[in-house]
Motif scaffolding. Sequence first.
Motif, short mmCIF file in Angstrom:
data_model
loop_
_atom_site.label_atom_id
_atom_site.label_comp_id
_atom_site.label_asym_id
_atom_site.label_seq_id
_atom_site.Cartn_x
_atom_site.Cartn_y
_atom_site.Cartn_z
N LEU A 183 18.71 -6.20 -34.90
CA LEU A 183 18.99 -6.75 -33.57
C LEU A 183 17.80 -6.54 -32.64
O LEU A 183 17.50 -7.40 -31.80
CB LEU A 183 20.25 -6.09 -32.99
N VAL A 184 17.12 -5.42 -32.78
CA VAL A 184 15.89 -5.19 -32.01
C VAL A 184 14.89 -6.30 -32.29
O VAL A 184 14.28 -6.87 -31.37
CB VAL A 184 15.27 -3.81 -32.35
N GLU A 185 14.73 -6.64 -33.55
CA GLU A 185 13.79 -7.70 -33.94
C GLU A 185 14.19 -9.04 -33.34
O GLU A 185 13.35 -9.77 -32.80
CB GLU A 185 13.73 -7.79 -35.46
N PHE A 186 15.47 -9.37 -33.45
CA PHE A 186 15.95 -10.65 -32.92
C PHE A 186 15.73 -10.76 -31.41
O PHE A 186 15.27 -11.77 -30.90
CB PHE A 186 17.44 -10.83 -33.23
N ARG A 187 16.08 -9.69 -30.73
CA ARG A 187 15.98 -9.73 -29.27
C ARG A 187 14.53 -9.71 -28.79
O ARG A 187 14.19 -10.34 -27.78
CB ARG A 187 16.76 -8.56 -28.66
N GLU A 206 17.89 2.03 -27.50
CA GLU A 206 18.92 2.77 -26.76
C GLU A 206 19.98 1.83 -26.21
O GLU A 206 21.19 2.09 -26.30
CB GLU A 206 18.26 3.55 -25.62
N ARG A 207 19.51 0.72 -25.62
CA ARG A 207 20.45 -0.26 -25.05
C ARG A 207 21.28 -0.92 -26.15
O ARG A 207 22.49 -1.11 -26.01
CB ARG A 207 19.66 -1.33 -24.28
N ILE A 208 20.64 -1.25 -27.23
CA ILE A 208 21.33 -1.92 -28.34
C ILE A 208 22.40 -1.03 -28.95
O ILE A 208 23.52 -1.47 -29.24
CB ILE A 208 20.30 -2.36 -29.40
#
Length: 243
Positions: A183-187, A206-208
């Motif tokens: 998800l980090v990569e996607f965002r 942290e947010r994810i």
Amino acid sequence: MVRAASSQFNAGTIDIRKIPFVHDPAEITQIVKEINAFPGVIVYTLVLPELQEVMEKEAAKYNLTTVDIMTPLLNALTKIEGKQPKGEPGLVRKISEEYFYKMEAIEFAVKYDDGRDPRGITRADIVVIGVSRTSKTPLCMYLAHKCIKAANIPLVPEIAPPEEVFQIPRYRVVGLTIQPQKLVEFRTERLKTLGLAPNADYAKMERILKELFYAEEVMRRIGCFVIDVTNKAVEETASRVLE
């Protein structure tokens, strides 16, 4: 076709009566009997041989002329295609209905995308929930092409989900989750596409983690089916939904 043929005889006043969806021999018997009261030509597009046979026999009783449009055309197409026709009446109508339902489902998915209107939750066949960038919208559009009305609701810790999502049967709700690093990569890619700083909170681990934990709590509260979409194509996710 009948009107075009009659125009060759300046027969603009010929009464043309259409009788659709004839699937029963008894119907044919009654129809032919009624036609005999006002003799004319019977033009038919019956697909099933047994119904064609009934039509010919009943018409012969009254010396009525029949024109079978369908059989010569099917025979010609059989030679070209090298296979037999399905022999299933009403296919054109079924295809038209399916197209209508598909368009309706697509419009529904657009209208109730991203939680725009909570009224869509109670009207949807499927409600998809999950954090941002878990392919909620693509999944809903894919389902729409299967004639399934799907709405989606984003899960954000700061905003409580609509109460309707807790009120509908849980089997109509599908939760999407994903591995944090993916998800980090996607965002991060999403931020770059928008021309924004890739180190914004939106793409920070942290947010994810906070969002995923919150989403997990919501899904547990609903008791819905949850799919991990990490490294899954939309088609794979949809197949799980449709199981």
